[in-house]
Structure formats: structure tokens, C-alpha cells
Design a protein around this motif. Structure first.
Motif, PDB file in Angstrom:
ATOM      1  N   LYS A   1       0.747  -1.139   0.133  1.00  0.00           N
ATOM      2  CA  LYS A   1       0.055  -0.066   0.025  1.00  0.00           C
ATOM      3  C   LYS A   1       1.036   1.142   0.110  1.00  0.00           C
ATOM      4  O   LYS A   1       1.780   1.406   0.871  1.00  0.00           O
ATOM      5  CB  LYS A   1      -0.858  -0.007   1.310  1.00  0.00           C
TER       6      LYS A   1
ATOM      7  N   ILE B   1       1.268   5.302   0.199  1.00  0.00           N
ATOM      8  CA  ILE B   1       0.477   6.512   0.719  1.00  0.00           C
ATOM      9  C   ILE B   1       1.296   7.725   0.465  1.00  0.00           C
ATOM     10  O   ILE B   1       2.405   7.837   1.176  1.00  0.00           O
ATOM     11  CB  ILE B   1      -0.189   6.311   2.010  1.00  0.00           C
TER      12      ILE B   1
ATOM     13  N   GLU C   1       5.179  -3.735   2.988  1.00  0.00           N
ATOM     14  CA  GLU C   1       3.656  -3.631   3.166  1.00  0.00           C
ATOM     15  C   GLU C   1       3.005  -2.321   3.147  1.00  0.00           C
ATOM     16  O   GLU C   1       2.054  -2.110   2.717  1.00  0.00           O
ATOM     17  CB  GLU C   1       3.200  -4.468   4.690  1.00  0.00           C
ATOM     18  N   ILE C   2       3.918  -1.373   3.578  1.00  0.00           N
ATOM     19  CA  ILE C   2       3.274   0.072   3.656  1.00  0.00           C
ATOM     20  C   ILE C   2       4.494   0.801   3.192  1.00  0.00           C
ATOM     21  O   ILE C   2       5.689   0.548   3.413  1.00  0.00           O
ATOM     22  CB  ILE C   2       2.873   0.608   5.049  1.00  0.00           C
TER      23      ILE C   2
ATOM     24  N   ASP D   1      -1.394   4.941  -3.981  1.00  0.00           N
ATOM     25  CA  ASP D   1      -2.618   4.134  -3.823  1.00  0.00           C
ATOM     26  C   ASP D   1      -3.646   5.059  -3.265  1.00  0.00           C
ATOM     27  O   ASP D   1      -4.820   5.117  -3.575  1.00  0.00           O
ATOM     28  CB  ASP D   1      -2.712   2.904  -2.981  1.00  0.00           C
ATOM     29  N   LEU D   2      -3.008   5.834  -2.262  1.00  0.00           N
ATOM     30  CA  LEU D   2      -4.055   6.852  -1.515  1.00  0.00           C
ATOM     31  C   LEU D   2      -3.133   8.056  -1.480  1.00  0.00           C
ATOM     32  O   LEU D   2      -1.909   8.237  -1.254  1.00  0.00           O
ATOM     33  CB  LEU D   2      -4.168   6.340   0.020  1.00  0.00           C
TER      34      LEU D   2
END
Length: 183
Positions: free
Chosen positions: A2, A4, A114-115, A136-137
Motif C-alpha cells: 500500500k 500512501i 507492506e506500507i 494508492d492513496l
């Protein structure tokens, strides 16, 4: 993974502090986390004692080399920025014509996290566009005051226009809230 991105056109709204604290939170939860410093002032890098790295995220974007990654603690790594990023926007605009806003996304495809949290500077330039395209965000840290809100609104409009989409900023992350004031 993910990804961000944290961005706001207004400076001093808590972008870097938000990235540092959320990165530490995820690392403490045993989530493998990568922080990326896209700001030429390299405050995120300095938070972890990285002052003048031999390679930065800008070198990777311009030269298509792997992201330089430093382990700063268990489950928390950093791709640092540096003063060499000052000319990165111009260099990428002149030298890199094909896929110049997709290079960060391509570099991240090879990594196993993961992040990923990306700290962007206030100006909208080619490296920041890379962060938007990879995301993604998109979260906009907004200090609870009028100018930071206006910076977020202006950035949201620009993202929609540049990427020809209705999707702009996904979330607002309030920072430095004083409960005795009104916004």
C-alpha cells in the motif's frame, strides 16, 4: 504493498511529522515499512540522522537506478532525499521525456514492503508527480487553520486537472488541532 503519499501546497502543516510518526507506528506493529523523502530540504532524512547520503531518491528517478534504502530500525527503512534534488525537476523535465512521472512507481514494483509512506514537498514538480502516480492513496495533512485548508483545496484541484480524473486527495489528516478555535 500500500503506497500512501502525503502532500499539501502549504508548508509547515505537519507532513514530515505525520510520516515519521505513522512510519514508527507501523514498524512497531511489525509491518515492514518504507519511508520515501521527496523533499529537497530532506527533513525526513535528517529525522533519522541521514544528512548527506551518497545517493538519493532523485538519483534513482533520473538515472533509473534502484532506490537507495537505509535501514533506520527494525521494520522501518528510508529512501533519503538530499540537496541534489534541487535540480531534479529541471533535469527530469529536460532529459527524461518518456514515463517521467511513472519512474517511482516502477522502482517500487521491485521492492517488498507492506506500507510505503511518501513525504512530498509543497511545490508541485516532476518528482512529486511521481509520488502521486505511484500512490494508492493521497493524504493531505492539514493544520487546523485556513491557509493550510486552502493549500489542500488548490492541490486537490491541480491533481484532478493534471491526471484528468475526478479522484484527487483521498483523505484529510488534521494536524496541530487546537480545540478552542474554530475553522
Amino acid at each position: 504493498m500500500k503506497i500512501i503519499t502525503f502532500a499539501n501546497w502549504k508548508g509547515g502543516v505537519g507532513r514530515t511529522t505525520s510520516v515519521v510518526n505513522l512510519g514508527a507506528y507501523f514498524a512497531n506493529k511489525d509491518i515492514k515499512t518504507l519511508l520515501i523523502d521527496m523533499d529537497v530540504q530532506y527533513n525526513l532524512s535528517q529525522c533519522f540522522g541521514i544528512e548527506e547520503p551518497p545517493e538519493t531518491v532523485f538519483d534513482a528517478l533520473i538515472n533509473r537506478t534502484p532506490l537507495p534504502i537505509y535501514e533506520v530500525r527494525e521494520n522501518l527503512d528510508l529512501a533519503p532525499s538530499g540537496i541534489n534534488g534541487v535540480g531534479a525537476d529541471m533535469e527530469m523535465s529536460i532529459k527524461v521525456q518518456v514515463d517521467r512521472t511513472a519512474r517511482l512507481a516502477q522502482a517500487l514494483e521491485e521492492l517488498d514492503y507492506e506500507i510505503v509512506l511518501i513525504d512530498c514537498p509543497p511545490p508541485l514538480h516532476v518528482p512529486t508527480l511521481n509520488a502521486f502516480q505511484a500512490a494508492d492513496l493521497i493524504i493531505s495533512p492539514v493544520q487546523a487553520e485556513a491557509m493550510a485548508f486552502k493549500g489542500m483545496v488548490a492541490l486537490d484541484e491541480q491533481i484532478k486537472k493534471l491526471f484528468n480524473t475526478e479522484q484527487g486527495i483521498d483523505y484529510i489528516f488534521l494536524t496541530m488541532v487546537q480545540t478552542n478555535t474554530k475553522l
